[in-house]
Design a protein around this motif. Structure first.
Motif, PDB file in Angstrom:
ATOM      1  N   HIS A 146       2.279   3.961   1.854  1.00  0.00           N
ATOM      2  CA  HIS A 146       1.275   4.817   1.236  1.00  0.00           C
ATOM      3  C   HIS A 146      -0.119   4.507   1.794  1.00  0.00           C
ATOM      4  N   TYR A 147      -0.925   5.551   1.932  1.00  0.00           N
ATOM      5  CA  TYR A 147      -2.300   5.361   2.393  1.00  0.00           C
ATOM      6  C   TYR A 147      -3.193   6.424   1.769  1.00  0.00           C
ATOM      7  N   SER A 155      -7.244   3.612   4.064  1.00  0.00           N
ATOM      8  CA  SER A 155      -6.866   2.366   3.384  1.00  0.00           C
ATOM      9  C   SER A 155      -5.374   2.403   3.092  1.00  0.00           C
ATOM     10  N   ILE A 156      -4.676   1.379   3.536  1.00  0.00           N
ATOM     11  CA  ILE A 156      -3.219   1.347   3.548  1.00  0.00           C
ATOM     12  C   ILE A 156      -2.703   0.348   2.502  1.00  0.00           C
ATOM     13  N   ASP A 157      -1.664   0.736   1.781  1.00  0.00           N
ATOM     14  CA  ASP A 157      -0.878  -0.224   0.997  1.00  0.00           C
ATOM     15  C   ASP A 157       0.164  -0.820   1.935  1.00  0.00           C
ATOM     16  N   SER A 169       3.556   1.595  -1.746  1.00  0.00           N
ATOM     17  CA  SER A 169       4.467   1.457  -0.604  1.00  0.00           C
ATOM     18  C   SER A 169       5.775   0.810  -1.034  1.00  0.00           C
ATOM     19  N   ASP A 170       6.816   0.947  -0.168  1.00  0.00           N
ATOM     20  CA  ASP A 170       8.101   0.309  -0.442  1.00  0.00           C
ATOM     21  C   ASP A 170       7.933  -1.213  -0.511  1.00  0.00           C
ATOM     22  N   LYS A 171       8.886  -1.839  -1.187  1.00  0.00           N
ATOM     23  CA  LYS A 171       8.842  -3.285  -1.388  1.00  0.00           C
ATOM     24  C   LYS A 171      10.159  -3.922  -0.933  1.00  0.00           C
ATOM     25  N   VAL A 227       1.139   5.023  10.390  1.00  0.00           N
ATOM     26  CA  VAL A 227       0.080   5.758   9.702  1.00  0.00           C
ATOM     27  C   VAL A 227      -0.893   6.346  10.717  1.00  0.00           C
ATOM     28  N   CYS A 228      -1.281   5.547  11.706  1.00  0.00           N
ATOM     29  CA  CYS A 228      -2.198   6.037  12.735  1.00  0.00           C
ATOM     30  C   CYS A 228      -1.607   7.224  13.491  1.00  0.00           C
TER      31      CYS A 228
END
Length: 260
Positions: free
Chosen positions: A12-13, A50-52, A59-61, A78-79
């Motif tokens: 997630h971002y 800003s990234i999780d 985001s996944d865990k 993400v980029c």
């Protein structure tokens, strides 16, 4: 909510502002909100992403084995989704390790790097691995958060409020996933590669930062790197003294004509 799944993990971002890209990679044991002050400030000039990182936020865990290179690939995903081909990259703690990996592997993608903490060597994280892997998030998360700031910040009204906001997400976190992040970081020593790093680099440490000596050493190994120490702060210096931190970053970027 935007997610990237290019690396097989849902990352997630959030995007704020317009302009040249700035990508932010947070520290253990925070999430993308670690940069709340910097997002508000730097989105004046940049498109701030800003990234999780995996293991945190939305985001996944995953709890299985993965490496810092895998986490760097998450950021690259993400980029790629955002068609970013050059960015200012900012990372803190484990995020600085991810940033260093990206700068070494894909230097053409980054105009400059800011490392908060900035250790490059393999480190002993047995205490953190035991805390998250054996004691669990509920028992250990708050203790870890308090370790990363100066004592006077943790005891202040603002500090207590902010740390409580991070601690309250504990039930959504996976101790096994966080422990694996620490294992991945402990297994990697990039020190020997740093003299070849071509990306302009700023390393920032707090005066009471647990990784101050590691940051000083890292800056000394990177050609022409700048090292700054933020008085009165700890490892999470960008939330303890955001104005002082941002001033250091602005001066660095302006000196390299990356900020008007």
């Amino acid at each position: 909510m935007p997610y990237s799944i290019r690396n097989g993990v849902s990352i997630h971002y959030e995007v704020s502002g317009e302009g040249p890209p700035m990508v932010l990679i947070h520290a253990n044991p925070f999430d993308r909100r670690f940069w709340l002050y910097q997002v508000a400030h730097f989105s004046t000039w940049f498109k701030v992403v800003s990234i999780d990182i995996r293991g945190y936020g939305r985001s996944d865990k995953p709890a299985g084995e993965f490496s810092i290179l895998d986490m760097a690939e998450d950021v690259l995903g993400v980029c790629q989704d955002l068609e970013i081909d050059q960015a200012v990259l900012m990372g803190a703690s484990v995020g600085s390790g991810i940033a260093l990996m990206l700068g070494l592997e894909r230097p053409e993608l980054f105009r400059a790097m800011v490392l908060v903490g900035g250790g490059s060597g393999g480190m002993n994280f047995d205490r953190r691995i035991h805390g998250y892997g054996d004691l669990g998030v509920a028992r250990y998360h708050r203790e870890h958060l308090h370790d990363l700031v100066a004592p006077q910040f943790a005891s202040s009204r603002l500090g207590a409020y902010l740390l409580d906001r991070f601690a309250e997400v504990g039930p959504s976190l996976s101790g096994a996933a966080i422990a694996q992040i620490f294992r991945a970081r402990a297994a990697l020593d990039m020190s020997a590669r740093l003299p070849s790093l071509a990306v302009p680099t700023l390393v920032v440490n707090g005066e009471f930062d647990i990784s101050l000596e590691d940051g000083r050493r890292t800056a000394g190994l990177i050609p022409n790197a700048v090292h700054r120490i933020l008085p009165g702060t700890g490892h999470a210096c960008c939330i303890e003294d955001p104005a002082g931190f941002d001033e250091i970053v602005v001066a660095f970027l302006r000196a390299r004509h990356l900020l008007a």
